[in-house]
Design a protein around this motif. Structure first.
Motif, PDB file in Angstrom:
ATOM      1  N   MET A  82       3.962  49.164  16.711  1.00  0.00           N
ATOM      2  CA  MET A  82       4.196  49.538  15.563  1.00  0.00           C
ATOM      3  C   MET A  82       3.771  51.598  16.406  1.00  0.00           C
ATOM      4  O   MET A  82       5.250  51.781  15.228  1.00  0.00           O
ATOM      5  CB  MET A  82       2.434  49.742  14.661  1.00  0.00           C
ATOM      6  CG  MET A  82       2.414  48.234  13.246  1.00  0.00           C
ATOM      7  SD  MET A  82       4.107  48.367  12.873  1.00  0.00           S
ATOM      8  CE  MET A  82       3.608  50.072  11.998  1.00  0.00           C
ATOM      9  N   PHE A  83       3.705  51.620  17.133  1.00  0.00           N
ATOM     10  CA  PHE A  83       3.715  53.065  17.629  1.00  0.00           C
ATOM     11  C   PHE A  83       5.176  53.263  17.895  1.00  0.00           C
ATOM     12  O   PHE A  83       5.612  53.940  17.336  1.00  0.00           O
ATOM     13  CB  PHE A  83       2.800  53.611  19.246  1.00  0.00           C
ATOM     14  CG  PHE A  83       1.599  52.827  19.005  1.00  0.00           C
ATOM     15  CD1 PHE A  83       0.466  53.400  17.581  1.00  0.00           C
ATOM     16  CD2 PHE A  83       0.894  51.566  19.589  1.00  0.00           C
ATOM     17  CE1 PHE A  83      -0.866  52.930  18.099  1.00  0.00           C
ATOM     18  CE2 PHE A  83      -0.159  51.823  19.542  1.00  0.00           C
ATOM     19  CZ  PHE A  83      -0.961  52.032  18.643  1.00  0.00           C
ATOM     20  N   ARG A  84       5.548  52.650  18.350  1.00  0.00           N
ATOM     21  CA  ARG A  84       7.496  52.350  19.115  1.00  0.00           C
ATOM     22  C   ARG A  84       8.567  52.769  17.951  1.00  0.00           C
ATOM     23  O   ARG A  84       9.518  53.534  17.388  1.00  0.00           O
ATOM     24  CB  ARG A  84       8.084  51.085  19.533  1.00  0.00           C
ATOM     25  CG  ARG A  84       7.808  50.723  21.287  1.00  0.00           C
ATOM     26  CD  ARG A  84       7.976  50.337  21.802  1.00  0.00           C
ATOM     27  NE  ARG A  84       7.209  50.249  23.343  1.00  0.00           N
ATOM     28  CZ  ARG A  84       6.870  49.173  23.914  1.00  0.00           C
ATOM     29  NH1 ARG A  84       7.153  47.742  23.272  1.00  0.00           N
ATOM     30  NH2 ARG A  84       6.606  49.517  25.267  1.00  0.00           N
ATOM     31  N   VAL A  85       7.111  51.930  16.245  1.00  0.00           N
ATOM     32  CA  VAL A  85       8.670  51.828  15.111  1.00  0.00           C
ATOM     33  C   VAL A  85       8.509  53.721  14.732  1.00  0.00           C
ATOM     34  O   VAL A  85       9.265  53.739  14.585  1.00  0.00           O
ATOM     35  CB  VAL A  85       7.858  50.821  14.326  1.00  0.00           C
ATOM     36  CG1 VAL A  85       8.513  51.556  13.141  1.00  0.00           C
ATOM     37  CG2 VAL A  85       8.028  49.223  14.757  1.00  0.00           C
ATOM     38  N   VAL A  86       7.110  53.602  14.938  1.00  0.00           N
ATOM     39  CA  VAL A  86       6.656  55.015  14.124  1.00  0.00           C
ATOM     40  C   VAL A  86       7.384  56.202  14.961  1.00  0.00           C
ATOM     41  O   VAL A  86       8.809  57.093  14.264  1.00  0.00           O
ATOM     42  CB  VAL A  86       5.166  55.427  14.305  1.00  0.00           C
ATOM     43  CG1 VAL A  86       5.567  56.572  13.824  1.00  0.00           C
ATOM     44  CG2 VAL A  86       4.266  54.326  13.208  1.00  0.00           C
ATOM     45  N   CYS A 116       2.786  62.344   0.172  1.00  0.00           N
ATOM     46  CA  CYS A 116       4.343  61.109   0.077  1.00  0.00           C
ATOM     47  C   CYS A 116       5.027  61.821  -0.586  1.00  0.00           C
ATOM     48  O   CYS A 116       5.092  61.887  -1.772  1.00  0.00           O
ATOM     49  CB  CYS A 116       3.715  60.195   1.387  1.00  0.00           C
ATOM     50  SG  CYS A 116       2.708  59.369   2.630  1.00  0.00           S
ATOM     51  N   TYR A 117       6.484  62.148   0.116  1.00  0.00           N
ATOM     52  CA  TYR A 117       7.281  61.439  -0.458  1.00  0.00           C
ATOM     53  C   TYR A 117       7.944  60.456  -1.549  1.00  0.00           C
ATOM     54  O   TYR A 117       7.283  59.182  -1.200  1.00  0.00           O
ATOM     55  CB  TYR A 117       8.808  62.413  -0.039  1.00  0.00           C
ATOM     56  CG  TYR A 117       9.106  63.683   0.586  1.00  0.00           C
ATOM     57  CD1 TYR A 117       8.580  64.357  -0.480  1.00  0.00           C
ATOM     58  CD2 TYR A 117       8.816  63.879   2.000  1.00  0.00           C
ATOM     59  CE1 TYR A 117       8.977  65.969   0.708  1.00  0.00           C
ATOM     60  CE2 TYR A 117       8.922  65.196   2.424  1.00  0.00           C
ATOM     61  CZ  TYR A 117       8.872  66.152   1.698  1.00  0.00           C
ATOM     62  OH  TYR A 117       8.649  67.501   2.379  1.00  0.00           O
ATOM     63  N   PRO A 118       8.247  60.207  -2.319  1.00  0.00           N
ATOM     64  CA  PRO A 118       8.294  58.529  -2.853  1.00  0.00           C
ATOM     65  C   PRO A 118      10.032  57.910  -2.257  1.00  0.00           C
ATOM     66  O   PRO A 118       9.815  56.616  -2.479  1.00  0.00           O
ATOM     67  CB  PRO A 118       9.135  59.053  -4.284  1.00  0.00           C
ATOM     68  CG  PRO A 118       9.688  60.113  -4.279  1.00  0.00           C
ATOM     69  CD  PRO A 118       8.623  61.363  -3.768  1.00  0.00           C
ATOM     70  N   TYR A 119      10.216  58.918  -0.974  1.00  0.00           N
ATOM     71  CA  TYR A 119      11.337  57.883  -0.886  1.00  0.00           C
ATOM     72  C   TYR A 119      11.134  57.028   0.259  1.00  0.00           C
ATOM     73  O   TYR A 119      11.606  56.130   0.189  1.00  0.00           O
ATOM     74  CB  TYR A 119      12.622  58.903  -0.477  1.00  0.00           C
ATOM     75  CG  TYR A 119      13.285  58.286   0.201  1.00  0.00           C
ATOM     76  CD1 TYR A 119      14.819  57.058  -0.254  1.00  0.00           C
ATOM     77  CD2 TYR A 119      14.121  58.190   1.530  1.00  0.00           C
ATOM     78  CE1 TYR A 119      15.708  56.702  -0.028  1.00  0.00           C
ATOM     79  CE2 TYR A 119      14.777  57.701   2.067  1.00  0.00           C
ATOM     80  CZ  TYR A 119      15.938  56.857   1.315  1.00  0.00           C
ATOM     81  OH  TYR A 119      17.043  56.061   2.679  1.00  0.00           O
ATOM     82  N   SER A 120      10.171  57.698   1.166  1.00  0.00           N
ATOM     83  CA  SER A 120       9.798  56.813   2.426  1.00  0.00           C
ATOM     84  C   SER A 120       8.993  57.202   3.204  1.00  0.00           C
ATOM     85  O   SER A 120       8.373  58.781   3.229  1.00  0.00           O
ATOM     86  CB  SER A 120      10.680  56.997   3.610  1.00  0.00           C
ATOM     87  OG  SER A 120      10.841  55.719   4.832  1.00  0.00           O
ATOM     88  N   HIS A 121       8.249  56.681   3.593  1.00  0.00           N
ATOM     89  CA  HIS A 121       6.962  56.985   4.951  1.00  0.00           C
ATOM     90  C   HIS A 121       6.285  55.851   5.874  1.00  0.00           C
ATOM     91  O   HIS A 121       6.718  54.663   5.315  1.00  0.00           O
ATOM     92  CB  HIS A 121       5.473  57.314   3.543  1.00  0.00           C
ATOM     93  CG  HIS A 121       4.626  56.576   2.685  1.00  0.00           C
ATOM     94  ND1 HIS A 121       5.154  56.365   2.018  1.00  0.00           N
ATOM     95  CD2 HIS A 121       4.403  56.045   3.092  1.00  0.00           C
ATOM     96  CE1 HIS A 121       4.384  55.056   0.808  1.00  0.00           C
ATOM     97  NE2 HIS A 121       3.506  55.112   1.901  1.00  0.00           N
ATOM     98  N   ILE A 122       5.398  56.125   6.767  1.00  0.00           N
ATOM     99  CA  ILE A 122       5.345  55.679   7.875  1.00  0.00           C
ATOM    100  C   ILE A 122       4.426  55.961   8.427  1.00  0.00           C
ATOM    101  O   ILE A 122       4.335  57.100   8.759  1.00  0.00           O
ATOM    102  CB  ILE A 122       6.696  54.764   8.862  1.00  0.00           C
ATOM    103  CG1 ILE A 122       6.056  53.426   9.322  1.00  0.00           C
ATOM    104  CG2 ILE A 122       6.716  55.943   9.770  1.00  0.00           C
ATOM    105  CD1 ILE A 122       7.393  52.831  10.009  1.00  0.00           C
ATOM    106  N   SER A 123       3.480  55.227   8.247  1.00  0.00           N
ATOM    107  CA  SER A 123       1.843  55.184   9.014  1.00  0.00           C
ATOM    108  C   SER A 123       0.977  54.380  10.346  1.00  0.00           C
ATOM    109  O   SER A 123       1.988  53.411   9.937  1.00  0.00           O
ATOM    110  CB  SER A 123       0.710  55.971   8.057  1.00  0.00           C
ATOM    111  OG  SER A 123       0.268  55.168   7.602  1.00  0.00           O
ATOM    112  N   VAL A 124       0.750  55.025  11.271  1.00  0.00           N
ATOM    113  CA  VAL A 124      -0.065  54.344  11.866  1.00  0.00           C
ATOM    114  C   VAL A 124      -1.204  54.327  11.771  1.00  0.00           C
ATOM    115  O   VAL A 124      -1.841  55.865  12.592  1.00  0.00           O
ATOM    116  CB  VAL A 124       0.731  53.265  13.497  1.00  0.00           C
ATOM    117  CG1 VAL A 124       0.756  55.061  13.809  1.00  0.00           C
ATOM    118  CG2 VAL A 124      -0.185  52.611  14.281  1.00  0.00           C
ATOM    119  N   ARG A 125      -2.760  53.846  12.286  1.00  0.00           N
ATOM    120  CA  ARG A 125      -4.156  54.336  12.164  1.00  0.00           C
ATOM    121  C   ARG A 125      -4.546  54.017  14.269  1.00  0.00           C
ATOM    122  O   ARG A 125      -4.090  53.324  14.728  1.00  0.00           O
ATOM    123  CB  ARG A 125      -5.135  53.701  11.894  1.00  0.00           C
ATOM    124  CG  ARG A 125      -5.955  54.112  11.504  1.00  0.00           C
ATOM    125  CD  ARG A 125      -7.183  52.849  10.645  1.00  0.00           C
ATOM    126  NE  ARG A 125      -7.425  52.135  11.727  1.00  0.00           N
ATOM    127  CZ  ARG A 125      -8.201  50.566  10.789  1.00  0.00           C
ATOM    128  NH1 ARG A 125      -8.359  51.389   9.160  1.00  0.00           N
ATOM    129  NH2 ARG A 125      -8.735  50.528  11.150  1.00  0.00           N
TER     130      ARG A 125
END
Length: 111
Positions: free
Chosen positions: A1-5, A72-81
């Motif tokens: 996931m880190f690489r994806v972010v 968040c903006y409604p278009y897109s967001h991504i997160s990792v914990r």
């Protein structure tokens, strides 16, 4: 996931946004379980440090999901914990359709 972010971030023009800052501040001030918070900027990235009355990963996660929906903006967001010893950290990136984005680290811990 880190690489994806990281890949997602590399495609965006990251900057701060006063509207997002206001949304973060308004949200955090309105939550009874938040005893204090600070929002700092470091190289166009927000560092949001949130202190909770009672800290558990489950409480932090529930609050984070509400925070994410509020800012968040409604278009897109991504997160990792990241679970750390006595706190939890989220990396959150959100963007508009024109690829202007906001990047933030949100850290939840006990007061």
């Amino acid at each position: 996931m880190f690489r994806v972010v990281n890949e997602y971030i590399s495609k965006l023009n990251i900057s701060t946004d006063p509207e997002i800052y206001e949304k973060m501040e308004t949200f955090l001030k309105s939550k009874a379980q938040v005893t204090g918070f600070s929002i700092n900027v470091n190289y166009n990235r927000y560092i949001v440090d949130v202190k909770l009355k009672k800290y558990t990963v489950a409480i932090a996660d529930k609050l984070y999901r509400s925070f994410e929906a509020a800012v968040c903006y409604p278009y897109s967001h991504i997160s990792v914990r990241y679970n750390e010893e006595n706190r939890v950290r989220y990396r959150l990136v959100t963007c508009r359709e024109d690829k202007r984005g906001v990047y933030m680290d949100i850290i939840f811990s006990e007061k």
